[in-house]
Design a protein around this motif. Structure first.
Motif, PDB file in Angstrom:
ATOM      1  N   GLN A  79       0.826  -1.195   0.000  1.00 39.47           N
ATOM      2  CA  GLN A  79       0.000   0.000   0.000  1.00 39.47           C
ATOM      3  C   GLN A  79       0.867   1.254   0.000  1.00 39.47           C
ATOM      4  O   GLN A  79       1.850   1.340   0.718  1.00 39.47           O
ATOM      5  N   VAL A  80       0.498   2.213  -0.826  1.00 38.64           N
ATOM      6  CA  VAL A  80       1.231   3.468  -0.896  1.00 38.64           C
ATOM      7  C   VAL A  80       0.490   4.502  -0.068  1.00 38.64           C
ATOM      8  O   VAL A  80      -0.683   4.776  -0.295  1.00 38.64           O
ATOM      9  N   GLN A  81       1.183   5.039   0.936  1.00 38.43           N
ATOM     10  CA  GLN A  81       0.559   6.050   1.774  1.00 38.43           C
ATOM     11  C   GLN A  81       1.098   7.414   1.374  1.00 38.43           C
ATOM     12  O   GLN A  81       2.300   7.601   1.271  1.00 38.43           O
ATOM     13  N   THR A  82       0.165   8.350   1.165  1.00 38.54           N
ATOM     14  CA  THR A  82       0.602   9.692   0.816  1.00 38.54           C
ATOM     15  C   THR A  82       0.934  10.436   2.093  1.00 38.54           C
ATOM     16  O   THR A  82       0.180  10.404   3.058  1.00 38.54           O
ATOM     17  N   LYS A  83       2.077  11.067   2.091  1.00 40.55           N
ATOM     18  CA  LYS A  83       2.513  11.841   3.244  1.00 40.55           C
ATOM     19  C   LYS A  83       2.231  13.300   2.942  1.00 40.55           C
ATOM     20  O   LYS A  83       2.562  13.789   1.875  1.00 40.55           O
ATOM     21  N   ASN A  84       1.615  13.978   3.883  1.00 46.33           N
ATOM     22  CA  ASN A  84       1.252  15.377   3.697  1.00 46.33           C
ATOM     23  C   ASN A  84       2.048  16.272   4.628  1.00 46.33           C
ATOM     24  O   ASN A  84       2.341  15.902   5.760  1.00 46.33           O
ATOM     25  N   LYS A  85       2.386  17.445   4.134  1.00 45.26           N
ATOM     26  CA  LYS A  85       2.953  18.515   4.955  1.00 45.26           C
ATOM     27  C   LYS A  85       2.082  19.733   4.719  1.00 45.26           C
ATOM     28  O   LYS A  85       1.497  19.897   3.651  1.00 45.26           O
ATOM     29  N   GLU A  86       2.002  20.583   5.726  1.00 42.47           N
ATOM     30  CA  GLU A  86       1.126  21.738   5.639  1.00 42.47           C
ATOM     31  C   GLU A  86       1.909  23.031   5.821  1.00 42.47           C
ATOM     32  O   GLU A  86       2.776  23.115   6.688  1.00 42.47           O
ATOM     33  N   ILE A  87       1.595  23.999   4.989  1.00 44.18           N
ATOM     34  CA  ILE A  87       2.184  25.332   5.111  1.00 44.18           C
ATOM     35  C   ILE A  87       1.034  26.307   5.319  1.00 44.18           C
ATOM     36  O   ILE A  87       0.131  26.385   4.472  1.00 44.18           O
ATOM     37  N   LYS A  88       1.069  27.011   6.443  1.00 39.66           N
ATOM     38  CA  LYS A  88       0.031  27.992   6.747  1.00 39.66           C
ATOM     39  C   LYS A  88       0.632  29.392   6.658  1.00 39.66           C
ATOM     40  O   LYS A  88       1.696  29.645   7.219  1.00 39.66           O
ATOM     41  N   VAL A  89      -0.064  30.275   5.957  1.00 37.48           N
ATOM     42  CA  VAL A  89       0.387  31.666   5.853  1.00 37.48           C
ATOM     43  C   VAL A  89      -0.816  32.589   6.018  1.00 37.48           C
ATOM     44  O   VAL A  89      -1.960  32.166   5.880  1.00 37.48           O
ATOM     45  N   ASP A 103      11.259  27.362   0.383  1.00 39.77           N
ATOM     46  CA  ASP A 103      12.418  26.468   0.514  1.00 39.77           C
ATOM     47  C   ASP A 103      12.028  25.168   1.219  1.00 39.77           C
ATOM     48  O   ASP A 103      12.440  24.082   0.806  1.00 39.77           O
ATOM     49  N   ASN A 104      11.243  25.287   2.293  1.00 44.27           N
ATOM     50  CA  ASN A 104      10.770  24.090   2.991  1.00 44.27           C
ATOM     51  C   ASN A 104       9.911  23.232   2.064  1.00 44.27           C
ATOM     52  O   ASN A 104      10.046  22.004   2.036  1.00 44.27           O
ATOM     53  N   ALA A 105       9.044  23.874   1.306  1.00 46.05           N
ATOM     54  CA  ALA A 105       8.167  23.139   0.394  1.00 46.05           C
ATOM     55  C   ALA A 105       8.979  22.388  -0.652  1.00 46.05           C
ATOM     56  O   ALA A 105       8.666  21.239  -0.983  1.00 46.05           O
ATOM     57  N   LYS A 106      10.036  23.004  -1.170  1.00 45.87           N
ATOM     58  CA  LYS A 106      10.879  22.341  -2.169  1.00 45.87           C
ATOM     59  C   LYS A 106      11.521  21.084  -1.586  1.00 45.87           C
ATOM     60  O   LYS A 106      11.557  20.030  -2.227  1.00 45.87           O
ATOM     61  N   LYS A 107      12.029  21.192  -0.355  1.00 44.23           N
ATOM     62  CA  LYS A 107      12.640  20.023   0.297  1.00 44.23           C
ATOM     63  C   LYS A 107      11.610  18.911   0.471  1.00 44.23           C
ATOM     64  O   LYS A 107      11.895  17.741   0.216  1.00 44.23           O
ATOM     65  N   TRP A 108      10.423  19.291   0.921  1.00 48.16           N
ATOM     66  CA  TRP A 108       9.380  18.291   1.162  1.00 48.16           C
ATOM     67  C   TRP A 108       8.914  17.650  -0.138  1.00 48.16           C
ATOM     68  O   TRP A 108       8.671  16.449  -0.182  1.00 48.16           O
ATOM     69  N   LEU A 109       8.794  18.428  -1.183  1.00 45.99           N
ATOM     70  CA  LEU A 109       8.368  17.874  -2.466  1.00 45.99           C
ATOM     71  C   LEU A 109       9.395  16.885  -3.003  1.00 45.99           C
ATOM     72  O   LEU A 109       9.041  15.843  -3.554  1.00 45.99           O
ATOM     73  N   GLU A 110      10.680  17.189  -2.828  1.00 40.89           N
ATOM     74  CA  GLU A 110      11.733  16.268  -3.272  1.00 40.89           C
ATOM     75  C   GLU A 110      11.726  14.979  -2.459  1.00 40.89           C
ATOM     76  O   GLU A 110      12.111  13.933  -2.954  1.00 40.89           O
ATOM     77  N   SER A 111      11.278  15.068  -1.202  1.00 34.13           N
ATOM     78  CA  SER A 111      11.209  13.882  -0.343  1.00 34.13           C
ATOM     79  C   SER A 111       9.940  13.067  -0.580  1.00 34.13           C
ATOM     80  O   SER A 111       9.747  12.044   0.056  1.00 34.13           O
ATOM     81  N   GLY A 112       9.052  13.555  -1.456  1.00 33.62           N
ATOM     82  CA  GLY A 112       7.854  12.790  -1.781  1.00 33.62           C
ATOM     83  C   GLY A 112       6.597  13.207  -1.041  1.00 33.62           C
ATOM     84  O   GLY A 112       5.585  12.513  -1.102  1.00 33.62           O
ATOM     85  N   TYR A 113       6.654  14.297  -0.326  1.00 32.23           N
ATOM     86  CA  TYR A 113       5.474  14.755   0.397  1.00 32.23           C
ATOM     87  C   TYR A 113       4.535  15.507  -0.532  1.00 32.23           C
ATOM     88  O   TYR A 113       4.941  16.049  -1.554  1.00 32.23           O
ATOM     89  N   ARG A 114       3.285  15.556  -0.141  1.00 31.85           N
ATOM     90  CA  ARG A 114       2.289  16.383  -0.808  1.00 31.85           C
ATOM     91  C   ARG A 114       2.082  17.594   0.083  1.00 31.85           C
ATOM     92  O   ARG A 114       1.993  17.467   1.297  1.00 31.85           O
ATOM     93  N   ILE A 115       2.040  18.776  -0.501  1.00 35.01           N
ATOM     94  CA  ILE A 115       1.947  20.017   0.269  1.00 35.01           C
ATOM     95  C   ILE A 115       0.511  20.512   0.305  1.00 35.01           C
ATOM     96  O   ILE A 115      -0.147  20.599  -0.735  1.00 35.01           O
TER      97      ILE A 115
END
Length: 172
Positions: A79-89, A103-115
């Motif tokens: 099973q593939v689990q989607t990992k999420n990260k959240e940016i609040k502004v 910059d944080n979003a770029k790192k997370w996207l490269e690691s496979g997270y969904r923003i």
């Protein structure tokens, strides 16, 4: 697992459509006949469906439970689990603060997270949709080489707007 199935003497139906462990239909028979047949083969009589035609199967229930657990473990592995990260502004965010979040979003996207990009607009600022969209468009334009918008900015509540971004697989 054991609570989901009715076994042997706990079956309440009087007549059952009986199936052997190979999947061959043995026909309709009384509960007592089916139980005797199961005991002769040192197996269990397991009720799989009740209703118009109650169906029971003659199987080794312990082995059946073991196989089911094994299958569920295998399914969890694949099973593939989607990992999420959240940016609040907030709409009033400064350019430098927005760049830190980019910059944080770029790192997370490269690691496979969904923003999940969230704009919080409390009070009177919530009525100034042009500022909210300006912050969103600025964020997206700074990330356009790394991310693809999965869902556009939409109003979720009185104070919250959100959008989802995923990594851009084509341009790595």
């Amino acid at each position: 697992m054991k609570n989901k199935f009715v076994l042997n003497e706990d079956i309440r139906e009087k007549t059952l459509l009986v199936i052997d462990e190979n999947g061959n239909k043995l026909g309709e028979m009384s509960k007592q006949e089916a139980l005797e047949l199961a005991r002769q083969h040192s197996k269990d009589l397991v009720l799989f469906s009740s209703g118009d035609k109650p169906t029971a199967k003659i199987i080794d229930f312990g082995k059946f439970v073991y196989d089911q657990k094994k299958k569920s473990k295998e399914n969890k592995k694949t099973q593939v689990q989607t990992k999420n990260k959240e940016i609040k502004v907030k709409p009033q965010i400064g350019l430098h603060d927005l760049m830190v979040r980019v910059d944080n979003a770029k790192k997370w996207l490269e690691s496979g997270y969904r923003i999940r990009f969230v704009v919080l607009a409390y009070g009177r600022i919530g009525t100034k949709i042009d500022q909210i969209e300006e912050v969103y468009n600025k964020f997206i334009s700074l990330l356009e080489d790394k991310a693809v918008v999965q869902s556009p900015l939409k109003k979720v509540s009185n104070v919250q707007y959100e959008s989802f971004l995923i990594a851009n697989k084509g341009k790595k």
